[in-house]
Design a protein around this motif. Structure first.
Motif, PDB file in Angstrom:
ATOM      1  N   ASP A 100      -0.893  -5.062   6.871  1.00  0.00           N
ATOM      2  CA  ASP A 100       0.014  -5.528   5.818  1.00  0.00           C
ATOM      3  C   ASP A 100       1.164  -4.560   5.555  1.00  0.00           C
ATOM      4  O   ASP A 100       2.212  -4.952   5.044  1.00  0.00           O
ATOM      5  CB  ASP A 100      -0.781  -5.791   4.538  1.00  0.00           C
ATOM      6  CG  ASP A 100      -1.808  -6.908   4.743  1.00  0.00           C
ATOM      7  OD1 ASP A 100      -1.503  -7.847   5.504  1.00  0.00           O
ATOM      8  OD2 ASP A 100      -2.905  -6.823   4.185  1.00  0.00           O
TER       9      ASP A 100
ATOM     10  N   GLY B  12     -14.222   3.559  -1.987  1.00  0.00           N
ATOM     11  CA  GLY B  12     -13.496   2.542  -1.221  1.00  0.00           C
ATOM     12  C   GLY B  12     -11.997   2.527  -1.506  1.00  0.00           C
ATOM     13  O   GLY B  12     -11.353   1.477  -1.444  1.00  0.00           O
TER      14      GLY B  12
ATOM     15  N   ASN C 179      -4.722  -3.284   4.790  1.00  0.00           N
ATOM     16  CA  ASN C 179      -3.482  -2.861   4.139  1.00  0.00           C
ATOM     17  C   ASN C 179      -2.694  -1.902   5.018  1.00  0.00           C
ATOM     18  O   ASN C 179      -1.485  -2.028   5.184  1.00  0.00           O
ATOM     19  CB  ASN C 179      -3.806  -2.093   2.848  1.00  0.00           C
ATOM     20  CG  ASN C 179      -3.806  -2.990   1.630  1.00  0.00           C
ATOM     21  OD1 ASN C 179      -3.195  -4.052   1.645  1.00  0.00           O
ATOM     22  ND2 ASN C 179      -4.494  -2.560   0.593  1.00  0.00           N
ATOM     23  N   GLN C 180      -3.416  -0.897   5.529  1.00  0.00           N
ATOM     24  CA  GLN C 180      -2.761   0.191   6.242  1.00  0.00           C
ATOM     25  C   GLN C 180      -2.273  -0.244   7.610  1.00  0.00           C
ATOM     26  O   GLN C 180      -1.151   0.041   8.003  1.00  0.00           O
ATOM     27  CB  GLN C 180      -3.747   1.359   6.379  1.00  0.00           C
ATOM     28  CG  GLN C 180      -3.156   2.582   7.050  1.00  0.00           C
ATOM     29  CD  GLN C 180      -4.143   3.742   7.035  1.00  0.00           C
ATOM     30  OE1 GLN C 180      -4.952   3.897   6.120  1.00  0.00           O
ATOM     31  NE2 GLN C 180      -4.093   4.575   8.060  1.00  0.00           N
ATOM     32  N   ARG C 181      -3.132  -0.967   8.347  1.00  0.00           N
ATOM     33  CA  ARG C 181      -2.820  -1.227   9.746  1.00  0.00           C
ATOM     34  C   ARG C 181      -2.054  -2.519   9.949  1.00  0.00           C
ATOM     35  O   ARG C 181      -1.396  -2.683  10.971  1.00  0.00           O
ATOM     36  CB  ARG C 181      -4.100  -1.243  10.574  1.00  0.00           C
ATOM     37  CG  ARG C 181      -4.800   0.090  10.511  1.00  0.00           C
ATOM     38  CD  ARG C 181      -6.165   0.043  11.145  1.00  0.00           C
ATOM     39  NE  ARG C 181      -6.081   0.014  12.594  1.00  0.00           N
ATOM     40  CZ  ARG C 181      -7.074   0.412  13.387  1.00  0.00           C
ATOM     41  NH1 ARG C 181      -8.187   0.866  12.856  1.00  0.00           N
ATOM     42  NH2 ARG C 181      -6.948   0.359  14.681  1.00  0.00           N
TER      43      ARG C 181
ATOM     44  N   ASN D 148     -14.126  -2.902   0.420  1.00  0.00           N
ATOM     45  CA  ASN D 148     -12.859  -2.342  -0.057  1.00  0.00           C
ATOM     46  C   ASN D 148     -12.226  -1.425   0.984  1.00  0.00           C
ATOM     47  O   ASN D 148     -11.007  -1.393   1.137  1.00  0.00           O
ATOM     48  CB  ASN D 148     -13.059  -1.582  -1.362  1.00  0.00           C
ATOM     49  CG  ASN D 148     -13.192  -2.526  -2.547  1.00  0.00           C
ATOM     50  OD1 ASN D 148     -12.625  -3.622  -2.533  1.00  0.00           O
ATOM     51  ND2 ASN D 148     -13.938  -2.122  -3.553  1.00  0.00           N
ATOM     52  N   VAL D 149     -13.059  -0.648   1.691  1.00  0.00           N
ATOM     53  CA  VAL D 149     -12.523   0.196   2.766  1.00  0.00           C
ATOM     54  C   VAL D 149     -11.848  -0.683   3.823  1.00  0.00           C
ATOM     55  O   VAL D 149     -10.747  -0.380   4.287  1.00  0.00           O
ATOM     56  CB  VAL D 149     -13.640   1.054   3.405  1.00  0.00           C
ATOM     57  CG1 VAL D 149     -13.133   1.740   4.668  1.00  0.00           C
ATOM     58  CG2 VAL D 149     -14.176   2.085   2.409  1.00  0.00           C
TER      59      VAL D 149
ATOM     60  N   GLU E  91      -8.571  -1.882   2.606  1.00  0.00           N
ATOM     61  CA  GLU E  91      -7.562  -0.820   2.727  1.00  0.00           C
ATOM     62  C   GLU E  91      -7.151  -0.634   4.183  1.00  0.00           C
ATOM     63  O   GLU E  91      -5.997  -0.320   4.473  1.00  0.00           O
ATOM     64  CB  GLU E  91      -8.081   0.501   2.145  1.00  0.00           C
ATOM     65  CG  GLU E  91      -8.215   0.517   0.625  1.00  0.00           C
ATOM     66  CD  GLU E  91      -6.875   0.418  -0.111  1.00  0.00           C
ATOM     67  OE1 GLU E  91      -5.818   0.477   0.532  1.00  0.00           O
ATOM     68  OE2 GLU E  91      -6.895   0.274  -1.356  1.00  0.00           O
ATOM     69  N   GLU E  92      -8.098  -0.813   5.092  1.00  0.00           N
ATOM     70  CA  GLU E  92      -7.760  -0.718   6.516  1.00  0.00           C
ATOM     71  C   GLU E  92      -6.753  -1.809   6.883  1.00  0.00           C
ATOM     72  O   GLU E  92      -5.780  -1.569   7.590  1.00  0.00           O
ATOM     73  CB  GLU E  92      -9.024  -0.839   7.380  1.00  0.00           C
ATOM     74  CG  GLU E  92      -8.736  -0.741   8.883  1.00  0.00           C
ATOM     75  CD  GLU E  92      -9.981  -0.864   9.751  1.00  0.00           C
ATOM     76  OE1 GLU E  92     -11.095  -1.033   9.204  1.00  0.00           O
ATOM     77  OE2 GLU E  92      -9.830  -0.794  10.980  1.00  0.00           O
TER      78      GLU E  92
ATOM     79  N   GLN F 262       0.849  -1.181   0.000  1.00  0.00           N
ATOM     80  CA  GLN F 262       0.000   0.000   0.000  1.00  0.00           C
ATOM     81  C   GLN F 262       0.889   1.238   0.000  1.00  0.00           C
ATOM     82  O   GLN F 262       1.800   1.346   0.806  1.00  0.00           O
ATOM     83  CB  GLN F 262      -0.860  -0.015   1.266  1.00  0.00           C
ATOM     84  CG  GLN F 262      -1.920   1.048   1.322  1.00  0.00           C
ATOM     85  CD  GLN F 262      -2.629   1.054   2.673  1.00  0.00           C
ATOM     86  OE1 GLN F 262      -1.984   0.944   3.708  1.00  0.00           O
ATOM     87  NE2 GLN F 262      -3.945   1.187   2.654  1.00  0.00           N
TER      88      GLN F 262
ATOM     89  N   THR G  83      -9.554   4.122   0.155  1.00  0.00           N
ATOM     90  CA  THR G  83      -8.668   4.294   1.301  1.00  0.00           C
ATOM     91  C   THR G  83      -9.435   4.000   2.570  1.00  0.00           C
ATOM     92  O   THR G  83     -10.673   3.989   2.566  1.00  0.00           O
ATOM     93  CB  THR G  83      -8.106   5.728   1.364  1.00  0.00           C
ATOM     94  OG1 THR G  83      -7.108   5.805   2.382  1.00  0.00           O
ATOM     95  CG2 THR G  83      -9.203   6.736   1.713  1.00  0.00           C
ATOM     96  N   TYR G  84      -8.698   3.791   3.664  1.00  0.00           N
ATOM     97  CA  TYR G  84      -9.334   3.645   4.972  1.00  0.00           C
ATOM     98  C   TYR G  84      -9.526   5.020   5.598  1.00  0.00           C
ATOM     99  O   TYR G  84     -10.471   5.243   6.343  1.00  0.00           O
ATOM    100  CB  TYR G  84      -8.462   2.760   5.854  1.00  0.00           C
ATOM    101  CG  TYR G  84      -8.925   2.646   7.286  1.00  0.00           C
ATOM    102  CD1 TYR G  84     -10.221   2.259   7.591  1.00  0.00           C
ATOM    103  CD2 TYR G  84      -8.057   2.920   8.338  1.00  0.00           C
ATOM    104  CE1 TYR G  84     -10.644   2.150   8.904  1.00  0.00           C
ATOM    105  CE2 TYR G  84      -8.472   2.802   9.643  1.00  0.00           C
ATOM    106  CZ  TYR G  84      -9.768   2.418   9.930  1.00  0.00           C
ATOM    107  OH  TYR G  84     -10.182   2.306  11.233  1.00  0.00           O
TER     108      TYR G  84
END
Lengths: 434, 444
Positions: free
Chosen positions: B154, A303, B150-152, B143-144, B147-148, A258, A305-306
């Motif tokens: 992976d 969707g 991914n961010q937190r 998908n969110v 991504e969460e 990412q 990004t977080y």
């Protein structure tokens, strides 16, 4: 001489009958140290917040990291107490302390029980006035700082931030990390630390907020004990600096699924008459969480990004508007396109009346909720003083938010936001970026 | 039934402190919903939290992440609220809201001016039973969540390492599955999975309402009866029973290399008992043990020996939290100074643990930790939102208000013998995972 001020806010938009009462006393100690105090005797402790304007930006380039290391060493021994004896004494008193070095300030936070007040202040005085900076402690804490520097070199967010600052503020302390580099930190001596302390922690730049189980008279005496022996003056403040980076995308290759993006351009000064308009605009653009356009467009509708956010960053000597998000390597190009489009839309069209009203209602309603504990209030009191605000700011702040019009936002957005000037620093393996 | 109970102050009596601002009241609605009110009238602010006694450890096999995914979907609308309208309404009233999920609980919270509580309860009650999920919203939100992850996780080698270590810690219990879910299972979650989970577990008889701040118990009871009272309970919801751990007979060891980390370190976790209702003494001793061993970066036993005396480590730590429905962990970490190998660091850590047990407890150190524990009770009164959070966490991990009230005294009552016994019990390598996070050497 103390002055008492009572805050009663009447909120119009939704007629919220919300009233926050914060009675701020302006206190001057017998020795001449000024402070703001809110007495709150229902819980037997006091929160004390002390801040010194200037901070790590007062360093010379070859001493980068001196303030950060110095602040980390204040609790590592004073007088006949070494690091561990100091910590043990602090624990025995349940004195809670925090020492922080920022770009524009260094700060000391403390919480102490009423029953332990005198002993706690005596101990804290040792740390602030007469730290030992023992060589063994210096070497040990230096290793911890070096370890942080190594970690940051492998952290995509930190890498993005470093590169962004380098491009934004060349030849200014803001361009580099206040942690310093391995080279500068390794070269720091004990003398450098004493010099950094005298440069940054002086009476000509100190601001104090106290909230809790203490009277104005007690606070005055306490401050003279705690701070009275600091030097009268510190180092001269650094020069102003203009945001210098060109717009575009810069990629730093990094092996991660990412990508992290940091983006922004030149900002607006805290005392600009359009600051409140910019503040409300930014809430609608990117600072409002789910209420912001960027969260709606990048997260909720696509969707991608977080989380995405933007921030006005009015520092003492320069200013930016900044944003940040992370997206999968194969989706970040789309996210960047959406950010640019929203930037342009806001610059060209401003906001709707509904958006403005929702933002004003939120910001005016949320403001009193900040005053919900001794620690948070002490922080606010110091922040206000450092920005040169008067005690009546609390009562008038919401009026300033409410006074912002659609025209104000259209003007400030057109003036401030420029999609062509946006610099994106992307760390990762983004696909499809030019 | 209305109980009005003063906060546990027995531990403070010896300091002759005045009674603090906080009082706690509890009652139960007819449909089984528990209510706890924590009063703090210093500012006109209120926090509402609704806690569900369900979390990631209650997910069906193969559906990891559904508890957390559902938490996201609760912001995507109901029969009465459009997607996003919940948070928009909170913001339009000057408030903030959010939610969080763990293994044992899922919680939703808002912080607003106290006269907005009625509206907050109306909306929270609505989404307890009336959730509506459009498939297209579900896909975007999934998908969110990816991504969460991914961010937190992976993108963070330390988080990946924790996830692997935790999976190795539990041989049978679902605590070994990450709360956010395994990626391949998150990708397959759908609307029906979410609704199945929702309809069973989101019910008043599986929920605890905590209201903290400038309110009275009577006001809360009236509003709770009005908004939550009419909701139907889920019939047949029993207390949670998860697959339990078999005897753990063999140490697990793992290592993960990742160039993204700053430096190598060792983390070890041991299977440990949690706080149980009416039975918190061992957990109290383990809490004190973690403080003595590695609670302070300067004065703890590990810091003293490994950082100061022998200068083998840059950093050491020990941790334990007893707030868990089933068996929890006791953890240790050591980051060696450059030039000390992980083998040597681990051997030194084990030697120091043995010394701790052999030498007995420093009485002054124990006294200081107890003093800080007492003070923490006072400082905690300054932050009613985090008090509410602590009550919710305790109640959803199986404890009662009596257990919460008894806890400070139990910490004060821990003896040196209790600590040594707890250390001998918990520090069993057969029940441990020892993980090495390794920074690869640069190729020359």
């Amino acid at each position: 001489m103390t002055r008492i001020f009572t805050y009663v806010a009447a909120v119009f938009l939704l007629a919220l009958p919300l009233r926050a009462e914060v009675e701020i006393q302006e206190v001057t100690s017998p020795g001449g140290i000024k402070a703001w105090l809110v007495e709150e005797h229902s819980i037997p402790f006091t929160a004390l917040e002390i801040s010194f304007k200037g901070g790590a930006s007062l360093e010379a380039p070859d001493k980068r990291g001196a303030t950060n290391l110095m602040i980390a060493l204040l609790e590592e021994g004073t007088g006949d107490l070494d690091s561990r004896a100091f910590s043990a004494a602090r624990e025995a008193l349940a004195l809670e302390t925090g020492f922080d070095a920022g770009d524009d300030s260094v700060s000391v936070s403390a919480r102490f029980l009423t029953e332990n007040q005198d002993d706690a202040i005596a101990l804290l005085r040792g740390a602030i006035i007469a730290p030992n900076f023992d060589q063994t402690a210096v070497d040990r804490v230096r290793e911890q700082v070096l370890s942080n520097i190594r970690s940051d070199a492998q952290d995509p967010g930190a890498l993005a931030s470093r590169r962004f600052d380098e491009l934004a503020f060349p030849n200014h302390p803001y361009a580099t990390s206040r942690d310093g580099t391995a080279d500068t930190v390794n070269a720091l001596t004990r003398d450098d630390l004493f010099a950094a302390k005298d440069a940054t922690m002086a009476l000509d730049r100190v601001y104090v907020g106290a909230v809790g189980d203490i009277t104005a008279e007690e606070l005055g005496l306490l401050l003279d004990t705690l701070l009275g022996d600091l030097p009268a003056t510190g180092a001269p403040m650094p020069e102003r600096v203009e945001f210098a980076a060109e717009g575009g995308v810069e990629t730093i290759p990094f092996n991660t699924p990412q990508s992290v993006a940091m983006f922004g351009h030149a900002g607006i000064q805290r005392d600009d008459e359009d600051f409140f308009a910019a503040f409300v605009m930014n809430r609608i653009l990117g600072a409002g969480g789910f209420a912001s356009r960027l969260t709606q467009e990048v997260r909720e509708n696509r969707g991608l990004t977080y989380g995405i956010g933007t921030y006005l960053v009015p520092m003492e000597h320069g200013e930016m508007i900044l944003g940040q998000f992370a997206s999968s390597n194969d989706r970040i190009a789309e996210a960047i396109d959406v950010v640019r489009a929203e930037w342009a839309k806001m610059a060209n069209e401003g906001v709707t009346q509904e958006e403005l009203q929702a933002a004003q209602t939120y910001l005016t309603g949320a403001y009193p909720l900040r005053f919900d504990g001794n620690g948070p209030i002490a922080n606010i009191l110091v922040g206000m003083q450092m920005q040169g605000l008067a005690v009546d700011y609390i009562a008038t702040r919401n009026d300033k938010i409410r006074a912002v019009t659609q025209e104000d936002i259209a003007r400030v957005a057109a003036d401030l936001l420029d999609p062509e000037a946006l610099l994106f620093v992307v760390v990762g393996q983004p696909e499809g970026l030019e | 039934m209305l109980h009005r109970i003063l906060k546990p102050l027995a531990a403070l009596a010896c300091f002759a402190l005045p009674v603090t601002a906080e009082t706690v009241t509890d009652f139960t609605l007819d449909n089984g919903m528990e209510v706890v009110v924590i009063e703090d009238h210093r500012a006109p602010v209120v926090v509402q939290m609704v806690w569900y006694r369900v979390g990631a450890a209650d997910e069906p096999a193969g559906k990891s992440g559904i508890a957390h995914f559902l938490e996201h979907l609760l912001f995507r609308g109901t029969e009465n609220l459009a997607p996003g309208e919940f948070s928009e309404t909170v913001a339009a009233n000057g408030g903030t809201d959010n939610a969080f999920t763990s293994w044992d609980y899922t919680a939703y919270h808002q912080r607003v001016a106290s006269d907005r509580l009625d509206l907050m309860m109306q909306m929270e009650a609505d989404r307890m039973r009336n959730l509506k999920i459009a498939d297209e919203d579900m896909v975007i939100e999934r998908n969110v969540v990816l991504e969460e992850r991914n961010q937190r996780t992976d993108s963070d080698p330390a988080a990946l390492f924790r996830e692997q270590r935790n999976a190795a810690q539990y041989l049978n219990h679902p605590y070994g599955i990450p709360v956010i879910g395994w990626r391949h299972e998150i990708e397959q979650l759908d609307t029906q999975d979410a609704l199945d989970f929702y309809q069973r577990f989101y019910a008043p008889n599986n929920a605890i309402l905590i209201v903290a701040g400038d309110v009275t118990p009577d006001e809360v009871r009236d509003l709770a009866e009005k908004h939550y009272g009419p909701l139907a309970p889920t019939e047949g919801l029993e207390a949670r029973v998860r697959p339990q751990e078999p005897p753990q007979l063999s140490e697990r060891r793992l290592s993960l290399e990742d160039p993204r980390i700053g430096q190598s370190y060792i983390q070890r976790s041991y299977l440990a008992p949690e706080r149980d209702p009416g039975d918190q003494e061992t957990a109290a001793a383990l809490t004190i043990l973690a403080e003595l061993l590695g609670g302070s970066p300067t004065t703890s036993f590990m810091a003293k020996r490994l950082q100061f005396d022998e200068q083998i480590a840059v950093y050491t730590s020990a941790w334990y939290s007893g707030l868990s429905y089933d068996d929890t962990n006791f953890g240790l970490a050591i980051v060696p100074v450059p030039g000390v190998s992980l083998d040597d660091a681990e051997a030194a850590m084990d030697r120091v643990l043995a010394e701790f047990i052999a030498e007995g407890i420093d009485a002054d150190h124990l006294d200081r930790i107890k003093m800080q524990s007492r003070a923490a009770q006072i400082y905690a009164d300054d932050d009613v939102a985090s008090l509410a959070r602590r009550y919710g966490q305790a109640l959803t991990t199986g404890l009662t208000l009596d257990d919460i009230r008894a806890w400070p005294d139990l910490l004060q009552a821990v003896t040196p013998e209790d600590v040594i016994n707890a250390a001998e019990m918990v520090l069993d390598r057969n029940r441990a995972v020892t993980g090495r996070m390794i920074k690869p050497e640069l190729a020359q």
